[in-house]
Design a protein around this motif. Structure first.
Motif: not given
Length: 381
Positions: A229, A286-287, A290, A311
């Motif tokens: 992550q 964070f996107k 993902a 997310h």
């Protein structure tokens, strides 16, 4: 995290001394150059001296304002160039980070209940870096083994290396060794960034693993999720420093060609902005994590959906057990990191930990967990 703790964690990402100094200065009014100069001496300054200091303060402010405007222009250009690159997930996966597609297959193979070393070894040989990095890890002094004569036994076989820590630890080893290879190398003037990313990733992974053990999800999968992550933070960091250097170099050439002496002089003084980097991380990291986990397309390590849920910032009531583990693990990791740097007060710590809503038994496990190491135990068989 409340705003103060988030600010401290972001300051720590850039520099530990900066974080501690800013914590001490929280709530205090900033001292002007005039006040600073005047406080250095107990004697009464003459009016002419006071005026000279005021003029110096004004000149410094003008120069700093101009320099700040130049840095803002550079950073705006950096972000405008970064955005289209971030839309190409294949390029990020293959070039910017350099994730081996075989890594996903290897993690899947290790996660099968019927996994054996003989089945895993052929896949491991297809990761070009894995043998070398595994041997470096295994032959560290803390993992040394000795023979009957007291001589240190060096491991130099991939097959022996794969079984060294036991099959149950292999997914942890694979994920950690891969992640270390992806870390940014050059982040001047913030040399601690590489360490901070690794510290957060490892603490989150270890925390997730322990929370998972009392939450009904697979601990090793939670470890992988906790570490991966943080991958988006690596991407944004690497791209920012590379693009800043590129944009600054082009601006220097242009200002020199057009004889813009003041601009050229200011550009020579510009450095990457830690504050702007953090804003980019908040926007995009964070996107990206993902998307990269989804791109890995693992069939037996079930973490992609959980990453997507976090997310999307779904309410806790709508999160799957694995997604809850990720949120709790990352929050706890940040708490432990702040605590280790003395950047969180007792009352803040109590409220922060309470807000995590940990499952029963998790805190007891976490309190005795070293979140700063891989916590691997050798298979003695």
């Amino acid at each position: 995290m409340d705003d103060r703790l988030k600010t401290r964690f972001n300051d720590l990402f850039l520099d530990a001394k900066l974080a501690r100094q800013n914590m001490l200065n929280e709530g205090k009014a900033k001292v002007s150059i005039v006040e600073e100069e005047q406080s250095k001496t107990a004697r009464q300054l003459l009016q002419v001296e006071k005026q000279a200091i005021r003029e110096k303060d004004l000149n410094n402010k003008v120069e700093l304002s101009y320099l700040h405007s130049i840095i803002e222009q550079l950073n705006d250009e950096v972000e405008s160039r970064m955005i289209p690159v971030l839309e190409d997930v294949d390029n990020i996966f293959n070039k910017i980070v350099g994730i081996d597609e075989m890594m996903a297959e290897l993690l899947d193979a290790v996660s099968v209940k019927a996994a054996t070393i003989s089945k895993i070894e052929p896949l491991a040989t297809e990761l070009p870096w894995f043998y070398t990095d595994l041997m470096k890890l295994i032959n560290q002094p803390k993992y040394k083994r000795v023979d009957s004569k007291g001589r240190v036994v060096l491991v130099d076989s991939l097959r022996v290396g794969l079984s060294f820590f036991g099959l149950e630890n292999l997914s942890v080893v694979i994920t950690a060794l891969a992640f270390k290879r992806w870390l940014p190398q050059i982040t001047d003037p913030y040399p601690q960034i590489k360490l901070r990313i690794w510290e957060e990733a490892l603490a989150t992974a270890n925390s997730c693993k322990q929370i998972a053990s009392v939450s009904g999800v697979v601990p090793n999968h939670a470890f992988c999720l906790g570490m991966l992550q943080t991958t988006g933070k690596i991407v944004v960091t690497r791209m920012y420093f590379r693009l800043f250097e590129e944009v600054q170099r082009e601006a220097l050439i242009e200002s020199e060609n057009h004889r813009k002496h003041d601009e050229h002089k200011a550009l020579l003084k510009t450095q990457p902005s830690g504050e702007f980097l953090i804003s980019l991380i908040d926007k995009y990291a964070f996107k990206i994590s993902a998307q990269l986990i989804e791109k890995m397309a693992m069939k037996r390590v079930f973490i992609s959906n959980a990453m997507d849920e976090v997310h999307q910032d779904l309410p806790d009531a709508d999160l799957s057990p694995m997604a809850k583990v990720l949120k709790q693990g990352n929050a706890y990791a940040k708490y432990r990191i702040l605590k280790s740097q003395k950047l969180i007060e007792l009352d803040q710590a109590r409220d922060f930990v309470r807000s995590m809503k940990m499952p029963k038994g998790a805190l007891e496990l976490l309190k005795v967990t070293d979140v700063r190491s891989l916590n691997l135990s050798m298979d003695e068989e």
